[in-house]
Write a protein that holds these residues in place. Structure first.
Motif, PDB file in Angstrom:
ATOM      1  N   ARG A   1      32.144  50.200  33.144  1.00 33.10           N
ATOM      2  CA  ARG A   1      31.716  48.817  32.934  1.00 33.10           C
ATOM      3  C   ARG A   1      32.796  47.869  33.431  1.00 33.10           C
ATOM      4  O   ARG A   1      33.943  47.953  33.000  1.00 33.10           O
ATOM      5  N   PRO A   2      32.468  46.963  34.348  1.00 29.79           N
ATOM      6  CA  PRO A   2      33.489  46.057  34.878  1.00 29.79           C
ATOM      7  C   PRO A   2      34.034  45.135  33.792  1.00 29.79           C
ATOM      8  O   PRO A   2      33.278  44.623  32.960  1.00 29.79           O
ATOM      9  N   ILE A   3      35.320  44.939  33.814  1.00 26.42           N
ATOM     10  CA  ILE A   3      35.964  44.057  32.830  1.00 26.42           C
ATOM     11  C   ILE A   3      36.700  42.907  33.517  1.00 26.42           C
ATOM     12  O   ILE A   3      37.557  42.270  32.914  1.00 26.42           O
ATOM     13  N   THR A   4      36.349  42.659  34.762  1.00 23.62           N
ATOM     14  CA  THR A   4      37.047  41.602  35.507  1.00 23.62           C
ATOM     15  C   THR A   4      36.789  40.225  34.913  1.00 23.62           C
ATOM     16  O   THR A   4      37.696  39.386  34.878  1.00 23.62           O
ATOM     17  N   ARG A   5      35.559  39.973  34.445  1.00 24.82           N
ATOM     18  CA  ARG A   5      35.242  38.632  33.935  1.00 24.82           C
ATOM     19  C   ARG A   5      36.074  38.231  32.720  1.00 24.82           C
ATOM     20  O   ARG A   5      36.656  37.142  32.712  1.00 24.82           O
TER      21      ARG A   5
ATOM     22  N   ALA B   1      39.518  37.623  33.946  1.00 29.84           N
ATOM     23  CA  ALA B   1      39.606  36.379  34.706  1.00 29.84           C
ATOM     24  C   ALA B   1      39.692  35.175  33.773  1.00 29.84           C
ATOM     25  O   ALA B   1      40.405  34.201  34.064  1.00 29.84           O
ATOM     26  N   ARG B   2      38.967  35.237  32.650  1.00 25.02           N
ATOM     27  CA  ARG B   2      39.063  34.157  31.660  1.00 25.02           C
ATOM     28  C   ARG B   2      40.451  34.128  31.036  1.00 25.02           C
ATOM     29  O   ARG B   2      40.998  33.055  30.764  1.00 25.02           O
ATOM     30  N   LEU B   3      41.023  35.297  30.819  1.00 22.30           N
ATOM     31  CA  LEU B   3      42.392  35.368  30.312  1.00 22.30           C
ATOM     32  C   LEU B   3      43.370  34.810  31.341  1.00 22.30           C
ATOM     33  O   LEU B   3      44.363  34.153  30.988  1.00 22.30           O
ATOM     34  N   ALA B   4      43.085  35.052  32.625  1.00 17.65           N
ATOM     35  CA  ALA B   4      43.937  34.508  33.686  1.00 17.65           C
ATOM     36  C   ALA B   4      43.851  32.982  33.726  1.00 17.65           C
ATOM     37  O   ALA B   4      44.847  32.316  34.033  1.00 17.65           O
ATOM     38  N   LEU B   5      42.678  32.428  33.437  1.00 20.60           N
ATOM     39  CA  LEU B   5      42.546  30.968  33.373  1.00 20.60           C
ATOM     40  C   LEU B   5      43.405  30.382  32.255  1.00 20.60           C
ATOM     41  O   LEU B   5      44.041  29.339  32.426  1.00 20.60           O
ATOM     42  N   VAL B   6      43.411  31.066  31.104  1.00 18.87           N
ATOM     43  CA  VAL B   6      44.263  30.619  30.004  1.00 18.87           C
ATOM     44  C   VAL B   6      45.728  30.666  30.417  1.00 18.87           C
ATOM     45  O   VAL B   6      46.496  29.730  30.148  1.00 18.87           O
TER      46      VAL B   6
ATOM     47  N   LEU C   1      41.983  36.798  41.714  1.00 18.91           N
ATOM     48  CA  LEU C   1      41.634  38.039  41.043  1.00 18.91           C
ATOM     49  C   LEU C   1      40.214  38.455  41.415  1.00 18.91           C
ATOM     50  O   LEU C   1      39.262  37.698  41.253  1.00 18.91           O
ATOM     51  N   THR C   2      40.073  39.664  41.945  1.00 21.08           N
ATOM     52  CA  THR C   2      38.774  40.151  42.407  1.00 21.08           C
ATOM     53  C   THR C   2      38.436  41.469  41.710  1.00 21.08           C
ATOM     54  O   THR C   2      39.314  42.161  41.197  1.00 21.08           O
ATOM     55  N   HIS C   3      37.161  41.820  41.717  1.00 19.17           N
ATOM     56  CA  HIS C   3      36.712  43.045  41.058  1.00 19.17           C
ATOM     57  C   HIS C   3      37.167  44.291  41.827  1.00 19.17           C
ATOM     58  O   HIS C   3      37.591  45.279  41.228  1.00 19.17           O
TER      59      HIS C   3
ATOM     60  N   SER D   1      41.221  44.705  41.360  1.00 23.34           N
ATOM     61  CA  SER D   1      41.787  44.022  40.199  1.00 23.34           C
ATOM     62  C   SER D   1      42.944  44.795  39.582  1.00 23.34           C
ATOM     63  O   SER D   1      43.912  44.202  39.105  1.00 23.34           O
ATOM     64  N   ARG D   2      42.895  46.129  39.583  1.00 19.37           N
ATOM     65  CA  ARG D   2      43.947  46.901  38.926  1.00 19.37           C
ATOM     66  C   ARG D   2      45.290  46.699  39.615  1.00 19.37           C
ATOM     67  O   ARG D   2      46.322  46.496  38.958  1.00 19.37           O
ATOM     68  N   THR D   3      45.304  46.730  40.937  1.00 19.12           N
ATOM     69  CA  THR D   3      46.549  46.486  41.678  1.00 19.12           C
ATOM     70  C   THR D   3      47.017  45.057  41.479  1.00 19.12           C
ATOM     71  O   THR D   3      48.221  44.800  41.287  1.00 19.12           O
ATOM     72  N   GLN D   4      46.085  44.113  41.503  1.00 20.38           N
ATOM     73  CA  GLN D   4      46.446  42.710  41.309  1.00 20.38           C
ATOM     74  C   GLN D   4      47.027  42.470  39.926  1.00 20.38           C
ATOM     75  O   GLN D   4      48.001  41.722  39.765  1.00 20.38           O
ATOM     76  N   LEU D   5      46.446  43.094  38.903  1.00 22.86           N
ATOM     77  CA  LEU D   5      46.949  42.929  37.543  1.00 22.86           C
ATOM     78  C   LEU D   5      48.375  43.446  37.412  1.00 22.86           C
ATOM     79  O   LEU D   5      49.198  42.847  36.702  1.00 22.86           O
ATOM     80  N   LEU D   6      48.681  44.534  38.083  1.00 27.46           N
ATOM     81  CA  LEU D   6      50.047  45.071  38.044  1.00 27.46           C
ATOM     82  C   LEU D   6      51.040  44.089  38.654  1.00 27.46           C
ATOM     83  O   LEU D   6      52.127  43.855  38.108  1.00 27.46           O
ATOM     84  N   TRP D   7      50.680  43.510  39.807  1.00 29.69           N
ATOM     85  CA  TRP D   7      51.561  42.541  40.453  1.00 29.69           C
ATOM     86  C   TRP D   7      51.717  41.277  39.611  1.00 29.69           C
ATOM     87  O   TRP D   7      52.822  40.720  39.496  1.00 29.69           O
TER      88      TRP D   7
END
Length: 312
Positions: free
Chosen positions: A192-196, A199-204, A264-266, A269-275
């Motif tokens: 199940r994708p959890i990007t959304r 992404a809301r957490l990234a907005l915060v 941040l893209t679906h 996303s995992r590589t982006q989150l690490l960076w």
């Protein structure tokens, strides 16, 4: 002024406390889906922040390890562990004692949640989770502010004598807390994708980064306006600490993660989150390293400058 143990404590304690606030708030948004039996109908906010159990199984150990490592740095810096025990048992209330209690409670909350995730399948009443999460948010917020109040309470350094310092550390700690959540999310494997919700957490976090940049600018403007603090601000902007400040605190801690979070893209996303997590955490450490180090350039630490003398 201080050694790396002190800087490490300020960073790890702040990041761990920030992670406790973030994860406890997310637990509140997911408690009915995760622990209610039978599962009740979720609200709009709960659906927007819905995250799999594996996310919390990864995130809580990161939070606990950060807080525990921060406490170890504090104990090593004190030299004698009984000093912390004397502080906790002192009958006289103080900001330092309140902060120490908050750190201990924060570590206990993170430990309880980590234990629940370790004991996979254990049934916990939603009311208990709610209570622990609320306690975690409260303890985390106090501990987050305490790392800045600790420095502000040292009257010997004028550069730290401003409420902007606790504000700056608090915003940075909450941002580092989101980084810890991103670090755990990067290792979640789910269909199940959890990007959304991320992404809301990234907005915060984007809002936190903007506020942090504004408070940092105000802090520097205040420092440049004072005779006793101008030299410390100069050390950050164009002096010995300029590379750590501009490259670490500003570029890694503010600019780079803000830009990455907007992309941040679906698919990746995992590589982006690490960076993003790496940049936020590196920037958070650099910020504390710079502000602690700048205290050595305060006029109170250079008596010749303080009294208008020429140092030969």
């Amino acid at each position: 002024m201080f050694n790396l143990l002190t800087t490490g404590y300020l960073f790890l304690g702040g990041a761990g406390a920030g992670a406790l606030v973030v994860l406890s708030a997310l637990e509140c948004a997911n408690v009915r889906r995760r622990f209610a039996f039978p599962p009740s109908r979720s609200t709009r906010i709960e659906r927007a922040l819905a995250l799999p159990d594996e996310f919390f199984a990864r995130g809580w150990p990161v939070c606990f390890v950060a807080l525990a490592a921060g406490m170890l740095c504090l104990l090593a810096d004190l030299g004698r562990p009984e000093r912390l025990l004397n502080l906790l048992t002192s009958p006289e209330p103080s900001a330092i004692a309140v902060g120490a209690y908050a750190l201990v409670l924060a570590l206990a909350c993170a430990g309880v949640f980590s234990l629940v995730e370790l004991l996979d399948g254990v049934r916990v009443r939603p009311a208990v989770v709610w209570g622990a999460a609320v306690a975690g948010v409260a303890a985390g917020l106090v501990a987050v502010a305490y790392t800045g109040v600790l420095l502000q309470g040292l009257a010997s350094v004028l550069f730290w004598q401003t409420p902007l310092l606790p504000m700056l550390f608090s915003l940075s700690s909450l941002s580092c807390g989101i980084a810890c959540a991103f670090l755990g999310a990067a290792f979640v494997e789910t269909r199940r994708p959890i990007t959304r919700p991320l992404a809301r957490l990234a907005l915060v976090d984007g809002v936190l980064l903007v506020l942090e940049a504004l408070v940092m600018a105000g802090y520097l403007a205040w420092a440049f306006a004072g005779e006793g603090t101008a030299l410390a601000a100069q050390a950050l902007i164009a002096g010995d600490l300029r590379w750590a400040f501009w490259g670490g605190a500003v570029l890694c801690g503010l600019a780079a993660p803000f830009a990455l979070e907007r992309c941040l893209t679906h698919g990746n996303s995992r590589t982006q989150l690490l960076w993003i997590a790496a940049a936020l955490l590196a920037g958070g450490f650099a910020l504390r390293f710079c502000l602690v180090g700048a205290g050595a350039y305060d006029a109170t630490q250079l008596p010749g400058l303080l009294f208008g003398l020429t140092i030969g």
